[in-house]
Design a protein around this motif. Sequence first.
Motif, PDB file in Angstrom:
ATOM      1  N   ASP A   1       0.863  -1.196   0.000  1.00  0.00           N
ATOM      2  CA  ASP A   1       0.000   0.000   0.000  1.00  0.00           C
ATOM      3  C   ASP A   1       0.894   1.239   0.000  1.00  0.00           C
ATOM      4  N   THR A   2       1.930   1.174  -0.795  1.00  0.00           N
ATOM      5  CA  THR A   2       3.011   2.146  -0.737  1.00  0.00           C
ATOM      6  C   THR A   2       2.532   3.561  -1.036  1.00  0.00           C
ATOM      7  N   GLY A   3       2.805   4.469  -0.109  1.00  0.00           N
ATOM      8  CA  GLY A   3       2.442   5.872  -0.275  1.00  0.00           C
ATOM      9  C   GLY A   3       1.062   6.221   0.232  1.00  0.00           C
ATOM     10  N   ALA A   4       0.327   5.258   0.809  1.00  0.00           N
ATOM     11  CA  ALA A   4      -1.065   5.508   1.206  1.00  0.00           C
ATOM     12  C   ALA A   4      -1.179   6.672   2.184  1.00  0.00           C
ATOM     13  N   GLU A   5      -0.352   6.682   3.197  1.00  0.00           N
ATOM     14  CA  GLU A   5      -0.427   7.748   4.204  1.00  0.00           C
ATOM     15  C   GLU A   5      -0.127   9.104   3.581  1.00  0.00           C
ATOM     16  N   GLU A   6       0.900   9.149   2.749  1.00  0.00           N
ATOM     17  CA  GLU A   6       1.286  10.414   2.122  1.00  0.00           C
ATOM     18  C   GLU A   6       0.215  10.902   1.147  1.00  0.00           C
ATOM     19  N   VAL A   7      -0.379   9.983   0.389  1.00  0.00           N
ATOM     20  CA  VAL A   7      -1.401  10.373  -0.588  1.00  0.00           C
ATOM     21  C   VAL A   7      -2.651  10.882   0.116  1.00  0.00           C
ATOM     22  N   ARG A   8      -3.075  10.208   1.173  1.00  0.00           N
ATOM     23  CA  ARG A   8      -4.258  10.662   1.906  1.00  0.00           C
ATOM     24  C   ARG A   8      -4.042  12.035   2.534  1.00  0.00           C
ATOM     25  N   LYS A   9      -2.831  12.284   2.969  1.00  0.00           N
ATOM     26  CA  LYS A   9      -2.537  13.594   3.552  1.00  0.00           C
ATOM     27  C   LYS A   9      -2.550  14.684   2.489  1.00  0.00           C
ATOM     28  N   ALA A  10      -2.017  14.373   1.298  1.00  0.00           N
ATOM     29  CA  ALA A  10      -1.935  15.379   0.231  1.00  0.00           C
ATOM     30  C   ALA A  10      -3.275  15.602  -0.467  1.00  0.00           C
ATOM     31  N   TRP A  11      -4.104  14.546  -0.556  1.00  0.00           N
ATOM     32  CA  TRP A  11      -5.404  14.641  -1.240  1.00  0.00           C
ATOM     33  C   TRP A  11      -6.493  14.100  -0.322  1.00  0.00           C
ATOM     34  N   PRO A  12      -6.821  14.827   0.745  1.00  0.00           N
ATOM     35  CA  PRO A  12      -7.743  14.291   1.758  1.00  0.00           C
ATOM     36  C   PRO A  12      -9.173  14.110   1.264  1.00  0.00           C
ATOM     37  N   ASP A  13      -9.543  14.726   0.159  1.00  0.00           N
ATOM     38  CA  ASP A  13     -10.923  14.637  -0.330  1.00  0.00           C
ATOM     39  C   ASP A  13     -11.131  13.519  -1.350  1.00  0.00           C
ATOM     40  N   ILE A  14     -10.076  12.779  -1.678  1.00  0.00           N
ATOM     41  CA  ILE A  14     -10.182  11.699  -2.664  1.00  0.00           C
ATOM     42  C   ILE A  14     -10.066  10.358  -1.943  1.00  0.00           C
ATOM     43  N   PRO A  15     -11.003   9.441  -2.147  1.00  0.00           N
ATOM     44  CA  PRO A  15     -10.866   8.103  -1.548  1.00  0.00           C
ATOM     45  C   PRO A  15      -9.616   7.403  -2.076  1.00  0.00           C
ATOM     46  N   VAL A  16      -8.849   6.808  -1.166  1.00  0.00           N
ATOM     47  CA  VAL A  16      -7.609   6.119  -1.511  1.00  0.00           C
ATOM     48  C   VAL A  16      -7.636   4.725  -0.891  1.00  0.00           C
ATOM     49  N   ILE A  17      -7.254   3.733  -1.671  1.00  0.00           N
ATOM     50  CA  ILE A  17      -7.179   2.380  -1.128  1.00  0.00           C
ATOM     51  C   ILE A  17      -5.994   1.658  -1.747  1.00  0.00           C
ATOM     52  N   GLY A  18      -5.294   0.884  -0.920  1.00  0.00           N
ATOM     53  CA  GLY A  18      -4.202   0.051  -1.407  1.00  0.00           C
ATOM     54  C   GLY A  18      -4.703  -1.355  -1.673  1.00  0.00           C
ATOM     55  N   ILE A  19      -4.006  -2.088  -2.523  1.00  0.00           N
ATOM     56  CA  ILE A  19      -4.498  -3.414  -2.890  1.00  0.00           C
ATOM     57  C   ILE A  19      -4.354  -4.423  -1.747  1.00  0.00           C
ATOM     58  N   ALA A  20      -3.410  -4.219  -0.843  1.00  0.00           N
ATOM     59  CA  ALA A  20      -3.332  -5.102   0.324  1.00  0.00           C
ATOM     60  C   ALA A  20      -4.508  -4.833   1.253  1.00  0.00           C
ATOM     61  N   GLU A  21      -4.775  -3.576   1.517  1.00  0.00           N
ATOM     62  CA  GLU A  21      -5.916  -3.191   2.338  1.00  0.00           C
ATOM     63  C   GLU A  21      -7.204  -3.817   1.791  1.00  0.00           C
ATOM     64  N   ALA A  22      -7.392  -3.726   0.468  1.00  0.00           N
ATOM     65  CA  ALA A  22      -8.600  -4.261  -0.158  1.00  0.00           C
ATOM     66  C   ALA A  22      -8.649  -5.785  -0.074  1.00  0.00           C
TER      67      ALA A  22
END
Length: 228
Positions: free
Chosen positions: A78-99
């Motif tokens: 789920d590489t970059g998930a934390e950073e992406v959610r912080k930079a784009w908080p209004d866009i749903p983000v999911i990693g393939i391991a999480e899913a």
Amino acid sequence: MRLLIVNPNTSAGVTRRIADAAAAVARPGDRFTTRPAAFGPELIVTAEDGAEAARGVIETIRRAGETPDGIILASFGDTGAEEVRKAWPDIPVIGIAEAAFAAARRIGGPFSIVTFAPEVAPPLREKAIQHGAGDALLRVAALEDPLQGDPADVAETLFAPLAALCATCARDGARSIVLGGGPLAGLASRIAPECPVPVIDGTQEAIAQLRARVAGTPADPTTRRYPA
């Protein structure tokens, strides 16, 4: 539904596999854009690889232009998930391991992870624990030989032993199998006829779960694709 699917690895071949896996579950009107990380390792193995890849993921999203309905991070770190959610908080983000681990939990019972090389097995176990699936994890089953050559070739050259490993895990009590690693994208549908339990593709699961999130309905893999 407009999705940006980012492969945190830079392998062009793996990115094509991920794009093909996504296209296989697209619906009319969907628009999936699949891109590799702007820079970083061809295959993420170490923590240092992951840190560099996360920076590459952020740069890829910055270059994407229009705002998607959701972002998928197509590596099992789920590489970059934390950073992406912080930079784009209004866009749903999911990693393939999480899913994938969410799907295994909803199917219920013990599950196993099947992957293509021993060096990627320990991080997969750690990721399962991180996502609250560690107690149900029977084993991380990896092929014995270290990865050689292009990661994009793994799904084709190692199909038979991977399918056999999935069947073995099912005989040992797993009620579902998670295919671990971006290079295995799209392989679940090919292995499924040879395996008596559901085989979970993280990329396709992430798409299904984002679709449900955008639509405001619950995702239910036990009725969507995985027979009882």
